[in-house]
Design a protein around this motif. Structure first.
Motif, PDB file in Angstrom:
ATOM      1  N   THR A 128      47.685  31.816  32.573  1.00 32.83           N
ATOM      2  CA  THR A 128      48.638  32.857  32.948  1.00 32.83           C
ATOM      3  C   THR A 128      47.861  34.065  33.457  1.00 32.83           C
ATOM      4  O   THR A 128      47.074  34.667  32.714  1.00 32.83           O
ATOM      5  CB  THR A 128      49.488  33.278  31.728  1.00 32.83           C
ATOM      6  N   VAL A 129      48.060  34.416  34.749  1.00 29.66           N
ATOM      7  CA  VAL A 129      47.360  35.553  35.372  1.00 29.66           C
ATOM      8  C   VAL A 129      48.362  36.377  36.177  1.00 29.66           C
ATOM      9  O   VAL A 129      49.513  35.984  36.364  1.00 29.66           O
ATOM     10  CB  VAL A 129      46.217  35.070  36.289  1.00 29.66           C
ATOM     11  N   ASP A 130      47.913  37.536  36.657  1.00 30.67           N
ATOM     12  CA  ASP A 130      48.779  38.409  37.449  1.00 30.67           C
ATOM     13  C   ASP A 130      48.891  37.937  38.895  1.00 30.67           C
ATOM     14  O   ASP A 130      49.912  38.125  39.544  1.00 30.67           O
ATOM     15  CB  ASP A 130      48.241  39.847  37.428  1.00 30.67           C
ATOM     16  N   SER A 131      47.794  37.350  39.418  1.00 30.83           N
ATOM     17  CA  SER A 131      47.766  36.924  40.816  1.00 30.83           C
ATOM     18  C   SER A 131      46.765  35.785  40.963  1.00 30.83           C
ATOM     19  O   SER A 131      45.849  35.647  40.151  1.00 30.83           O
ATOM     20  CB  SER A 131      47.353  38.124  41.691  1.00 30.83           C
ATOM     21  N   ALA A 132      46.944  34.968  42.002  1.00 26.31           N
ATOM     22  CA  ALA A 132      46.018  33.859  42.255  1.00 26.31           C
ATOM     23  C   ALA A 132      46.053  33.494  43.728  1.00 26.31           C
ATOM     24  O   ALA A 132      47.073  33.644  44.393  1.00 26.31           O
ATOM     25  CB  ALA A 132      46.379  32.660  41.403  1.00 26.31           C
ATOM     26  N   SER A 133      44.915  33.014  44.230  1.00 26.75           N
ATOM     27  CA  SER A 133      44.883  32.554  45.619  1.00 26.75           C
ATOM     28  C   SER A 133      45.526  31.177  45.698  1.00 26.75           C
ATOM     29  O   SER A 133      45.582  30.443  44.708  1.00 26.75           O
ATOM     30  CB  SER A 133      43.440  32.512  46.125  1.00 26.75           C
ATOM     31  N   LYS A 134      46.015  30.830  46.907  1.00 28.41           N
ATOM     32  CA  LYS A 134      46.684  29.532  47.088  1.00 28.41           C
ATOM     33  C   LYS A 134      45.746  28.380  46.761  1.00 28.41           C
ATOM     34  O   LYS A 134      46.135  27.402  46.116  1.00 28.41           O
ATOM     35  CB  LYS A 134      47.173  29.389  48.529  1.00 28.41           C
ATOM     36  N   SER A 135      44.477  28.507  47.222  1.00 28.20           N
ATOM     37  CA  SER A 135      43.521  27.422  46.997  1.00 28.20           C
ATOM     38  C   SER A 135      43.191  27.267  45.514  1.00 28.20           C
ATOM     39  O   SER A 135      42.944  26.157  45.039  1.00 28.20           O
ATOM     40  CB  SER A 135      42.242  27.655  47.811  1.00 28.20           C
ATOM     41  N   ALA A 136      43.217  28.377  44.750  1.00 29.39           N
ATOM     42  CA  ALA A 136      42.967  28.294  43.307  1.00 29.39           C
ATOM     43  C   ALA A 136      44.117  27.581  42.618  1.00 29.39           C
ATOM     44  O   ALA A 136      43.898  26.726  41.744  1.00 29.39           O
ATOM     45  CB  ALA A 136      42.783  29.687  42.727  1.00 29.39           C
ATOM     46  N   VAL A 137      45.352  27.891  43.005  1.00 26.52           N
ATOM     47  CA  VAL A 137      46.531  27.237  42.426  1.00 26.52           C
ATOM     48  C   VAL A 137      46.491  25.740  42.724  1.00 26.52           C
ATOM     49  O   VAL A 137      46.738  24.907  41.841  1.00 26.52           O
ATOM     50  CB  VAL A 137      47.837  27.875  42.973  1.00 26.52           C
ATOM     51  N   GLU A 138      46.152  25.386  43.971  1.00 22.61           N
ATOM     52  CA  GLU A 138      46.063  23.973  44.360  1.00 22.61           C
ATOM     53  C   GLU A 138      45.001  23.245  43.554  1.00 22.61           C
ATOM     54  O   GLU A 138      45.209  22.107  43.107  1.00 22.61           O
ATOM     55  CB  GLU A 138      45.750  23.862  45.859  1.00 22.61           C
ATOM     56  N   ALA A 139      43.834  23.889  43.366  1.00 21.58           N
ATOM     57  CA  ALA A 139      42.736  23.260  42.628  1.00 21.58           C
ATOM     58  C   ALA A 139      43.116  23.015  41.168  1.00 21.58           C
ATOM     59  O   ALA A 139      42.791  21.968  40.596  1.00 21.58           O
ATOM     60  CB  ALA A 139      41.487  24.133  42.707  1.00 21.58           C
ATOM     61  N   VAL A 140      43.818  23.969  40.552  1.00 19.29           N
ATOM     62  CA  VAL A 140      44.240  23.822  39.151  1.00 19.29           C
ATOM     63  C   VAL A 140      45.281  22.707  39.035  1.00 19.29           C
ATOM     64  O   VAL A 140      45.216  21.865  38.128  1.00 19.29           O
ATOM     65  CB  VAL A 140      44.802  25.162  38.605  1.00 19.29           C
ATOM     66  N   GLU A 141      46.246  22.681  39.965  1.00 17.38           N
ATOM     67  CA  GLU A 141      47.288  21.650  39.924  1.00 17.38           C
ATOM     68  C   GLU A 141      46.719  20.263  40.216  1.00 17.38           C
ATOM     69  O   GLU A 141      47.185  19.256  39.686  1.00 17.38           O
ATOM     70  CB  GLU A 141      48.415  22.002  40.901  1.00 17.38           C
ATOM     71  N   LYS A 142      45.691  20.212  41.071  1.00 15.15           N
ATOM     72  CA  LYS A 142      45.033  18.938  41.389  1.00 15.15           C
ATOM     73  C   LYS A 142      44.337  18.372  40.146  1.00 15.15           C
ATOM     74  O   LYS A 142      44.284  17.155  39.951  1.00 15.15           O
ATOM     75  CB  LYS A 142      44.013  19.168  42.510  1.00 15.15           C
TER      76      LYS A 142
END
Length: 153
Positions: A128-142
């Motif tokens: 849980t964070v305040d903001s995230a880059s799209k590529s970071a979100v994709e990497a975590v979901e991957k």
């Protein structure tokens, strides 16, 4: 070599200019300042004053803009989180602002914490964070994890 034999190199020192010591010195009477006027007075001219002409600092345009409402985020990368998980500092199932601060992954919260995608994450994390880059979100979901965002205040 002795202390009394030390001296400066040739031409390294000059005698000071002695002004106002007669016309024979070449710097007598007005002491090289000419006759009267603003520049003959002590203090000279104002800095940047060009005799009524628009000064250079006013001719040139102003540059840049500083947004007073800009947010400054504390940045945390995926590889840093993975190292903290491997070291046992973080629990992969529940990573939030408090746990990141407590484990010294982030030193200050600033205006919030932003997740960036440097490196890779191998374990499935719930963060849980305040903001995230799209590529970071994709990497975590991957990797089988999930990125949650703190509700705006």
């Amino acid at each position: 070599m002795k202390l009394n034999e030390l001296k400066d190199n040739e031409g390294a020192t000059k005698n000071r200019k002695r002004v106002g010591r007669g016309i024979g010195s070449g710097k007598g009477k007005t002491c090289g300042l000419g006759h009267k006027g603003q520049k003959a007075r002590s203090g000279g001219a104002k800095m940047g004053f060009e005799g009524g002409q628009m000064p250079l600092y006013r001719q040139l345009p102003k540059h840049g803009f500083k947004n007073p409402f800009a947010k400054t985020y504390a940045v945390v990368n995926l590889d840093t989180i993975q190292k903290a998980i491997d070291a046992g500092k973080l629990d992969a199932k529940a990573i939030d602002v408090e746990s990141l601060l407590k484990s010294n992954v982030v030193s200050k919260q600033l205006d919030g914490i932003r997740l960036l995608a440097r490196g890779a994450v191998t374990s499935s994390i719930n963060i849980t964070v305040d903001s995230a880059s799209k590529s970071a979100v994709e990497a975590v979901e991957k990797a089988g994890g999930k990125v949650n965002f703190v509700a705006a205040k």
